[in-house]
Write a protein that holds these residues in place. Sequence first.
Motif, PDB file in Angstrom:
ATOM      1  N   LEU A  80       0.835  -1.207   0.000  1.00 35.85           N
ATOM      2  CA  LEU A  80       0.000   0.000   0.000  1.00 35.85           C
ATOM      3  C   LEU A  80       0.867   1.253   0.000  1.00 35.85           C
ATOM      4  N   GLY A  81       1.924   1.253   0.822  1.00 38.24           N
ATOM      5  CA  GLY A  81       2.776   2.435   0.960  1.00 38.24           C
ATOM      6  C   GLY A  81       3.542   2.750  -0.317  1.00 38.24           C
ATOM      7  N   THR A  82       4.066   1.709  -0.974  1.00 40.00           N
ATOM      8  CA  THR A  82       4.848   1.947  -2.183  1.00 40.00           C
ATOM      9  C   THR A  82       3.961   2.508  -3.293  1.00 40.00           C
ATOM     10  N   LEU A  83       2.765   1.940  -3.453  1.00 39.62           N
ATOM     11  CA  LEU A  83       1.854   2.450  -4.489  1.00 39.62           C
ATOM     12  C   LEU A  83       1.541   3.928  -4.234  1.00 39.62           C
ATOM     13  N   CYS A  84       1.280   4.242  -2.967  1.00 41.09           N
ATOM     14  CA  CYS A  84       0.950   5.622  -2.614  1.00 41.09           C
ATOM     15  C   CYS A  84       2.160   6.527  -2.847  1.00 41.09           C
ATOM     16  N   ALA A  85       3.354   6.027  -2.491  1.00 45.75           N
ATOM     17  CA  ALA A  85       4.565   6.834  -2.643  1.00 45.75           C
ATOM     18  C   ALA A  85       4.847   7.136  -4.117  1.00 45.75           C
ATOM     19  N   ILE A  86       4.537   6.180  -5.001  1.00 37.57           N
ATOM     20  CA  ILE A  86       4.748   6.419  -6.437  1.00 37.57           C
ATOM     21  C   ILE A  86       3.862   7.572  -6.902  1.00 37.57           C
ATOM     22  N   ALA A  87       2.587   7.528  -6.504  1.00 36.40           N
ATOM     23  CA  ALA A  87       1.663   8.592  -6.899  1.00 36.40           C
ATOM     24  C   ALA A  87       2.111   9.946  -6.342  1.00 36.40           C
ATOM     25  N   ILE A  88       2.633   9.930  -5.103  1.00 34.70           N
ATOM     26  CA  ILE A  88       3.091  11.189  -4.488  1.00 34.70           C
ATOM     27  C   ILE A  88       4.300  11.731  -5.242  1.00 34.70           C
ATOM     28  N   THR A  89       5.270  10.850  -5.507  1.00 32.83           N
ATOM     29  CA  THR A  89       6.508  11.294  -6.154  1.00 32.83           C
ATOM     30  C   THR A  89       6.251  11.810  -7.564  1.00 32.83           C
ATOM     31  N   ARG A  90       5.298  11.165  -8.270  1.00 39.46           N
ATOM     32  CA  ARG A  90       5.048  11.553  -9.650  1.00 39.46           C
ATOM     33  C   ARG A  90       4.086  12.736  -9.753  1.00 39.46           C
ATOM     34  N   GLY A  91       3.654  13.271  -8.605  1.00 41.23           N
ATOM     35  CA  GLY A  91       2.738  14.413  -8.648  1.00 41.23           C
ATOM     36  C   GLY A  91       1.386  14.070  -9.252  1.00 41.23           C
ATOM     37  N   MET A  92       0.974  12.785  -9.133  1.00 44.72           N
ATOM     38  CA  MET A  92      -0.302  12.377  -9.730  1.00 44.72           C
ATOM     39  C   MET A  92      -1.481  12.867  -8.907  1.00 44.72           C
ATOM     40  N   ILE A  93      -1.249  13.106  -7.609  1.00 41.56           N
ATOM     41  CA  ILE A  93      -2.361  13.530  -6.754  1.00 41.56           C
ATOM     42  C   ILE A  93      -2.068  14.925  -6.209  1.00 41.56           C
ATOM     43  N   PRO A  94      -3.121  15.720  -6.016  1.00 42.49           N
ATOM     44  CA  PRO A  94      -2.906  17.079  -5.505  1.00 42.49           C
ATOM     45  C   PRO A  94      -2.493  17.047  -4.040  1.00 42.49           C
ATOM     46  N   GLY A  95      -1.756  18.067  -3.618  1.00 47.15           N
ATOM     47  CA  GLY A  95      -1.337  18.152  -2.216  1.00 47.15           C
ATOM     48  C   GLY A  95      -0.407  17.034  -1.821  1.00 47.15           C
ATOM     49  N   ALA A  96       0.562  16.708  -2.699  1.00 43.19           N
ATOM     50  CA  ALA A  96       1.429  15.554  -2.464  1.00 43.19           C
ATOM     51  C   ALA A  96       2.128  15.639  -1.105  1.00 43.19           C
ATOM     52  N   LYS A  97       2.600  16.839  -0.764  1.00 34.55           N
ATOM     53  CA  LYS A  97       3.332  17.001   0.503  1.00 34.55           C
ATOM     54  C   LYS A  97       2.430  16.679   1.702  1.00 34.55           C
ATOM     55  N   ALA A  98       1.192  17.193   1.647  1.00 37.09           N
ATOM     56  CA  ALA A  98       0.258  16.957   2.755  1.00 37.09           C
ATOM     57  C   ALA A  98      -0.088  15.475   2.855  1.00 37.09           C
ATOM     58  N   VAL A  99      -0.269  14.819   1.698  1.00 35.73           N
ATOM     59  CA  VAL A  99      -0.594  13.394   1.702  1.00 35.73           C
ATOM     60  C   VAL A  99       0.557  12.597   2.311  1.00 35.73           C
ATOM     61  N   ALA A 100       1.792  12.948   1.913  1.00 30.45           N
ATOM     62  CA  ALA A 100       2.955  12.241   2.453  1.00 30.45           C
ATOM     63  C   ALA A 100       3.041  12.431   3.958  1.00 30.45           C
TER      64      ALA A 100
ATOM     65  N   ALA B  12       8.985  19.006  -5.377  1.00 32.26           N
ATOM     66  CA  ALA B  12       8.041  20.112  -5.512  1.00 32.26           C
ATOM     67  C   ALA B  12       6.982  19.750  -6.546  1.00 32.26           C
ATOM     68  N   ALA B  13       5.756  20.210  -6.309  1.00 27.12           N
ATOM     69  CA  ALA B  13       4.674  19.896  -7.235  1.00 27.12           C
ATOM     70  C   ALA B  13       4.946  20.542  -8.590  1.00 27.12           C
ATOM     71  N   PRO B  14       4.548  19.856  -9.660  1.00 28.75           N
ATOM     72  CA  PRO B  14       4.767  20.435 -10.982  1.00 28.75           C
ATOM     73  C   PRO B  14       3.984  21.745 -11.136  1.00 28.75           C
ATOM     74  N   ALA B  15       4.534  22.665 -11.939  1.00 23.88           N
ATOM     75  CA  ALA B  15       3.948  23.991 -12.050  1.00 23.88           C
ATOM     76  C   ALA B  15       2.573  23.943 -12.717  1.00 23.88           C
ATOM     77  N   SER B  16       2.407  22.989 -13.654  1.00 24.18           N
ATOM     78  CA  SER B  16       1.154  22.947 -14.390  1.00 24.18           C
ATOM     79  C   SER B  16       0.005  22.554 -13.476  1.00 24.18           C
ATOM     80  N   ARG B  17      -1.229  22.899 -13.888  1.00 18.45           N
ATOM     81  CA  ARG B  17      -2.383  22.583 -13.070  1.00 18.45           C
ATOM     82  C   ARG B  17      -2.552  21.069 -13.011  1.00 18.45           C
ATOM     83  N   TRP B  18      -2.987  20.590 -11.829  1.00 15.80           N
ATOM     84  CA  TRP B  18      -3.122  19.157 -11.681  1.00 15.80           C
ATOM     85  C   TRP B  18      -4.291  18.637 -12.502  1.00 15.80           C
ATOM     86  N   GLN B  19      -4.060  17.498 -13.195  1.00 22.73           N
ATOM     87  CA  GLN B  19      -5.129  16.895 -13.981  1.00 22.73           C
ATOM     88  C   GLN B  19      -5.294  15.449 -13.559  1.00 22.73           C
TER      89      GLN B  19
END
Lengths: 263, 292
Positions: A80-100, B12-19
């Motif tokens: 669970l943690g690794t999957l979540c960490a991948i999404a956080i690192t890749r910026g796939m989810i908003p508020g990555a820092k807060a989620v981490a 750091a979060a990417p500059a572009s808007r999140w999609q």
Amino acid sequence: MALFGSLFCRLILGLVIVFLFLPILIVLTVSFSSSAVFAFPPPGFSLRWYASLGNADSILQAVWLSSQIAALSTAISLVLGTLCAIAITRGMIPGAKAVATFMASPLMLPGLVLGIAFLQAARDFGLRDTYTTLLIAHVVITMPFIMRTVLASLSLFDFAMVDAARMLGRSYPAALWTVLVPNILPGFVSGGLFAFIASFDNYPVSIFLVDVRTKTLPIQLLNQVEMSPDPTVAAISALLILGTIVALIVCDRLVGLKRMASI
Amino acid sequence: MTLARNDLAVPAAPASRWQFDAKALIAAPGLVFMALAFAVPVLMLVGDSFVDSQGLSLAGYRKVLGDPYYIGIIGNSLQLACITTGVCLAIGYPAAWALARIRGVWQVILFALIFLPLTVSIVVKTFGLTIMMRRDGIINFLLVNLGFIERPMRLVFTEFSLYFGMVNVFLPFMILPLYSVMRMLDPRLMDASASLGAGPLHTFLRVTLPLTMPGVIAGGTLVFSISVAAYVTPGLLVGDRFMTMSQVMAKAYLNIRDFQLGASMAVIMLVISAALILASSYLVRTPGGEKR
């Protein structure tokens, strides 16, 4: 003057190490004592307390339960943690820092507070099975250790390699499994080891969740130390210390101790 | 087990808007699990502290904060944490300094020797400490044979054994963050200060201490927050003679079944540790303790 200062600091360091090892050495000494009382110096040498471990059913059951809970909770947290960490690192989810921060925050709360929270929630949700409750709680306990190491490993990982694997025809899950996982294996080993130890040694959460027949090892030891301490407890403790040292040496060979400590 | 840093390795979060990206769903199982198994129970605990059998009430807090007995217990926990942190800092600072200045294979060995006790269960170490503190234990054996005292004295269930044990168990949590900051320090800065005419004390106060402040704050926060919540070590070494918040919480749930009392105590402890974490992250960001 500077020389004096540095000698003074070294002297303190030496004394600190002796001080830190005193209770550990005492437990080891008592476990080899021929007497059931803890007098110092011990009257003689024997292995009887190690032999008596074979009959200490309650301790052996507790070791088995703690091993299962620690292994299962570490494995679940890793996935669970690794999957979540991948999404956080890749910026796939908003508020990555807060989620981490959220995923790593159980480590910052006082253990007893967490334990009480789990106890109340299990009651309110009608969750009566001790084993399941312990397992869920221990996944929460181990998650921060996995998040920290895996996030650190992923920050050094080049995701272009995953894209390359996908361009060569791998599906996304297969690309993660064959390219990403082997590359961050050292992070899995050190994070997994600390997660395992954290679960195996946990008492402040488990103390609220165990029942008479289902006790983890720290709680079983705590009860015995409070009620009727005898050198059998010292013998199992000595074996635990030995196990920890072996695990640390193995991990040192695999990833290096310095790296582990600076997760 | 991060001992010096509170920050996580998040880019750091990417500059572009999140999609929305379907791949983001891989985070869902972990997030949903932690929300249900961690966030919901903690929020419910906070909620429970405001509820009794009649409905909404502050009775739990009135009981804890209006009774000198419970105020005294909160005081005990804070005193325990303050003294433990102070002693750990006084002993840990020079020890970490020596560890950071030693080079080569000795540094690895000494580092491992500080690190190893951390991996030994607290229950096991406290068990060892109770054996040491017995009338026929090693501390009395040494004191008598070195001629400090005539006859063995009672040590267990005294404040001496409590603080001896607390420092023993939590000292590595002070040394390791200090060490990781001191290791980065250029020793020539101290030489420069000395060659510019500053005495050792002046150099320490104006150069060494400010530069190692992030380590002091990190180690101090860590030791304070774990010793204010310590349960096993005070329980076995002094028992009921020195009640702490942890003992009250455990008793409230395991023995007397006064859940509102336990929940209120738990929330007060939660507030103390949250305040501490916020204060320390504020301190390391202000000038004088700037972030590495």
